[in-house]
Design an enzyme around this catalytic site. Sequence first.
Site, mmCIF file in Angstrom:
data_model
loop_
_atom_site.group_PDB
_atom_site.id
_atom_site.type_symbol
_atom_site.label_atom_id
_atom_site.label_comp_id
_atom_site.label_asym_id
_atom_site.label_seq_id
_atom_site.Cartn_x
_atom_site.Cartn_y
_atom_site.Cartn_z
ATOM 1 N N CYS A 77 19.442 5.171 -15.539
ATOM 2 C CA CYS A 77 18.841 4.001 -14.908
ATOM 3 C C CYS A 77 20.078 3.321 -14.159
ATOM 4 C CB CYS A 77 17.892 3.218 -15.921
ATOM 5 S SG CYS A 77 18.893 2.536 -17.443
ATOM 6 N N GLU A 121 12.177 -2.785 -19.241
ATOM 7 C CA GLU A 121 13.571 -2.063 -18.953
ATOM 8 C C GLU A 121 13.222 -1.123 -17.793
ATOM 9 O OE1 GLU A 121 16.660 -2.684 -19.790
ATOM 10 O OE2 GLU A 121 16.110 -4.236 -21.319
HETATM 11 P P1 NAD Z 1 7.473 6.351 -16.322
HETATM 12 O O1 NAD Z 1 7.332 4.595 -16.339
HETATM 13 O O2 NAD Z 1 7.056 7.355 -15.783
HETATM 14 O O3 NAD Z 1 6.855 6.618 -17.744
HETATM 15 C C1 NAD Z 1 7.476 5.788 -18.986
HETATM 16 C C2 NAD Z 1 6.572 5.957 -20.410
HETATM 17 O O4 NAD Z 1 5.481 5.255 -20.037
HETATM 18 C C3 NAD Z 1 6.236 7.260 -20.673
HETATM 19 O O5 NAD Z 1 6.078 7.564 -22.280
HETATM 20 C C4 NAD Z 1 4.691 7.164 -20.357
HETATM 21 O O6 NAD Z 1 3.928 8.278 -20.865
HETATM 22 C C5 NAD Z 1 4.345 6.050 -20.369
HETATM 23 N N1 NAD Z 1 3.014 5.494 -19.558
HETATM 24 C C6 NAD Z 1 2.741 5.920 -18.434
HETATM 25 N N2 NAD Z 1 1.581 5.346 -17.822
HETATM 26 C C7 NAD Z 1 1.345 4.186 -18.881
HETATM 27 C C8 NAD Z 1 0.427 3.455 -19.037
HETATM 28 N N3 NAD Z 1 -0.465 2.848 -17.919
HETATM 29 N N4 NAD Z 1 0.401 2.352 -20.062
HETATM 30 C C9 NAD Z 1 1.455 2.694 -20.879
HETATM 31 N N5 NAD Z 1 2.507 3.648 -21.008
HETATM 32 C C10 NAD Z 1 2.400 4.385 -19.943
HETATM 33 O O7 NAD Z 1 9.001 6.546 -16.657
HETATM 34 P P2 NAD Z 1 9.775 8.044 -16.694
HETATM 35 O O8 NAD Z 1 9.746 8.712 -15.337
HETATM 36 O O9 NAD Z 1 9.685 8.567 -18.009
HETATM 37 O O10 NAD Z 1 11.382 7.233 -16.719
HETATM 38 C C11 NAD Z 1 12.172 7.204 -15.588
HETATM 39 C C12 NAD Z 1 12.246 5.800 -15.196
HETATM 40 O O11 NAD Z 1 12.890 5.008 -16.274
HETATM 41 C C13 NAD Z 1 13.344 5.312 -14.093
HETATM 42 O O12 NAD Z 1 12.856 4.597 -13.242
HETATM 43 C C14 NAD Z 1 14.452 4.954 -14.653
HETATM 44 O O13 NAD Z 1 15.173 3.910 -14.041
HETATM 45 C C15 NAD Z 1 13.683 4.077 -16.089
HETATM 46 N N6 NAD Z 1 14.784 3.824 -16.933
HETATM 47 C C16 NAD Z 1 15.277 2.426 -17.232
HETATM 48 C C17 NAD Z 1 15.752 2.312 -18.334
HETATM 49 C C18 NAD Z 1 16.441 0.764 -18.579
HETATM 50 O O14 NAD Z 1 17.035 0.705 -19.514
HETATM 51 N N7 NAD Z 1 16.305 -0.123 -17.772
HETATM 52 C C19 NAD Z 1 16.428 3.364 -19.120
HETATM 53 C C20 NAD Z 1 16.004 4.695 -18.686
HETATM 54 C C21 NAD Z 1 14.893 4.895 -17.664
#
Ligand code: NAD
Length: 528
Positions: A291, A257
């Site tokens: 998002c 997502e």
């Molecule tokens: P992010 O990708 O920085 O982090 C998301 C999660 O991934 C965090 O918990 C982080 O600690 C973890 N993470 C980071 N590196 C990792 C790795 N190598 N392996 C496993 N986990 C890891 O995202 P963010 O800044 O927290 O969120 C914002 C983004 O999320 C935006 O791009 C937004 O569009 C997206 N988003 C999408 C949806 C959807 O339903 N499509 C919903 C909400 C947010």
Amino acid sequence: MASTQSVDGNGRGSVRKVAAAALPEKQVIRVRAPLTGELLGEVPVLSAEQVQATVDRARAAQKAWAELSFAARGAKILGFRDALVDHAEELVELMARESGKPRQEGILHEVAIVADIATHLAKVSAGILAPEKRSSHFFPYSLAVVEYVPRGVVAVIGPWNFPLQLNLRDALAAVMAGNAVVVKPSEVTPLIMLRAKQIWDACGMPEDLLGVVTGFGPTGSALIDAGVDLVIFTGSVATGRKVAAACGERLIPCVMELGGKAPLIACADCDVERTAHAIVSGGFANSGQVCISVERVYAHSDIYEELVDRVSELANKLRFGDPVEDFADYGAITFPKQIEVAERLIADALGKGAELRAGGKRVQGVPNAFEPTVLANCDHSQLVMTEEIFGPIVPFMRVSSADEAIRLANDSHLGLNAYVFTEDPERGREIAGKIQAGSVMINDVLINAAIGETPFGGIKQSGFGRVRGPEGLRQMCHPKTVCYERFKMPRQHPLAFPYTERTYTFLLRALRSLYRKGGALERLRRWL
Ligand code: NAD
């Protein structure tokens, strides 16, 4: 996991140091209120061994849980829902502090949606995951039952923008389907999920069935390495690539997502007042950190000026405030780096001919809040029209036809949500059909993510797989096929060994008589 809980029982954010106090500084997340900088809590960064232990305990707890009937699981989940609702105000206040989001959004977008998800899942899961009978037309003597078998332990890795809703949305679906779940909340907003875990434990849910592992990216990575059976990842495209690659390496199924760049097409016949209000709530709810936010508007030239003016007027009326203290329309930017993104995109757009019609800067005297911003005269040479903003900016581009708007809407590497505004429902459906996105809403914004009956997710680089709806719930299971005989077959199957010229000739004749237009299969079909 008790050592990770650093939120006061009253959720007011005062610091209670736990076992984490003994950890060296770099192994602790210091959670600060984005608006005031107040230290809200300290959360440990779990090691790979601690993550593994949490997954192992979850796996052990899953066995007894999967034995329960849907009714029994549903009753337990409704108990958790009731406990969450009892703690609603406290949860909303904690989110106001930790995320800086308005209290109304804390209630509606977080606690109420989770309560509804629990209620809906408790009602529908038995039906959606009931075994299904299927018959075979290729071997008509064979019948099959498809059973939806829980996968085991589901990992949920979440972002910071809806820290309660998104983690519990997937956790509750996983658990209702008979799995255990381990949630890795974002390091930016870990406290709310830890508080939810305390409520879970206190209301009689099997404690180890839900694990919460806190930390940065490597903790998420360790969770994937810990032998989980499915990963539901919600976050950025960049991290999604790494997570999908790690899952691919281990052949673990995953749901992605990821980001969005939702276009809104305002047709010449749209109701301008209605469209303007929708753009303001779709673009500025949660300060645009959604998002599926309205991230770009393609407005027909007949209504362009009127729409930009009205949206700018409404944006200017939105009231900033500390959501802990008052009922503000917008509060902090949860993750302050997003402000730098917003400033970069605005500067780029203005340098390439865009006009600033509202906002455009940080709220005076408040470094981590940003004014609702409206840009006009935008085009695809500006990054604000092509990159994910994830902040309170709505850029407008003038178009001369719906076809031009559709072409521009599809000119994106992302495809999560899209919006069409028109007073002609048929035309709206026609345009929706041509837009490349996981979901399209006509004359409304955002709410599809809260609808339990329909799947939610993206195409292109917005991800793959679905959450919510029957599709999302079934994804929490693997479909297992059990075949059995419709009637007793001879001990030796007539088409098995030994292979002979006679059986070969029979098969060739059967092939020719069955698989031709008007052949026997077409006639047989109505009997099978
Ligand atoms: P992010 O990708 O920085 O982090 C998301 C999660 O991934 C965090 O918990 C982080 O600690 C973890 N993470 C980071 N590196 C990792 C790795 N190598 N392996 C496993 N986990 C890891 O995202 P963010 O800044 O927290 O969120 C914002 C983004 O999320 C935006 O791009 C937004 O569009 C997206 N988003 C999408 C949806 C959807 O339903 N499509 C919903 C909400 C947010």
